[in-house]
Scaffold this active site. Structure first.
Site, PDB file in Angstrom:
ATOM      1  CG  HIS A   1       1.076  -2.220  -0.068  1.00  0.00           C
ATOM      2  ND1 HIS A   1       1.447  -3.095  -1.067  1.00  0.00           N
ATOM      3  CD2 HIS A   1       0.360  -2.957   0.817  1.00  0.00           C
ATOM      4  CE1 HIS A   1       0.989  -4.305  -0.792  1.00  0.00           C
ATOM      5  NE2 HIS A   1       0.319  -4.243   0.346  1.00  0.00           N
TER       6      HIS A   1
ATOM      7  CB  CYS B   1      -2.311  -4.617   2.388  1.00  0.00           C
ATOM      8  SG  CYS B   1      -1.470  -4.510   3.976  1.00  0.00           S
TER       9      CYS B   1
END
Length: 201
Positions: free
Chosen positions: A161, A177
């Site tokens: 992301h 992440c």
């Protein structure tokens, strides 16, 4: 003869200057914030050396048997994300943020299962236990930790992301992440599809 110590300003100038070959808009965004843009590590020369090695072009063949649906390789140690298109006409290399610790790091093969522009964010149960003060929900927008775009992986809670906090890129700064500058995740978002192969090493 005594060795002179680098002042905070000259150390910062050295780090920024050494990494000038990286995306200049990203450096321009991060450099104005001061010393906190550079990860605190014992040996400055090691930081610069690792950042240089992370921007080495790679061939996809040692990592994937084919490029069906395109392929993303994330090298956690060098903090770099590589993308190859299915027809080999596009190769991209982006600086990334990676998980804070090995405990939070997952390696192996996965794939993109969902793509979201303007993602919302909820902390995982483990994040809430570690950080009970965090909100239960953050809507899309400038305060959202997922930035402007998110690629959801087949592993629960794992994503590639964007981030609005540009200081995080090139650092161990995530809860699991992989983060990119918003302009880079927007580009990668357009290049990938549901089913794109992802390998974290």
């Amino acid at each position: 003869m005594t060795r002179s110590r680098m002042t905070p300003f000259s150390r910062r100038a050295f780090v920024v200057g050494s990494g000038a070959f990286l995306a200049s808009p990203a450096l321009a965004q991060g450099s104005a914030t001061g010393a906190e843009t550079t990860e605190m590590e014992d040996n400055l020369s090691q930081v610069v050396r690792r950042n240089i090695s992370s921007f080495r072009a790679l061939d996809w063949k040692p990592y994937f048997t084919n490029l069906r649906n395109g392929a993303v390789l994330v090298d956690v140690d060098s903090r770099a994300l590589h993308f190859w298109s299915e027809d080999e006409s596009v190769y991209k290399l982006y600086p990334s943020s990676v998980p804070l610790t090995e405990d939070l790091t997952r390696r192996g093969r996965t794939r993109v299962v969902r793509k979201v522009e303007g993602p919302s964010w909820r902390p995982t149960p483990a994040m809430k236990r570690r950080n009970p003060e965090w909100p239960d929900y953050v809507p899309p927008g400038p305060d959202n930790p997922l930035g402007t775009h998110a690629l959801y992986l087949s592993w629960t809670y794992y994503r590639i992301h964007g981030t609005h906090d540009t200081r995080k890129i090139g650092r161990r700064s995530s809860n699991g992440c992989i983060g990119l500058y918003n302009e880079h995740i927007q580009e990668l978002f357009a290049l990938t599809k549901v089913g794109t192969q992802v390998l974290l090493i």
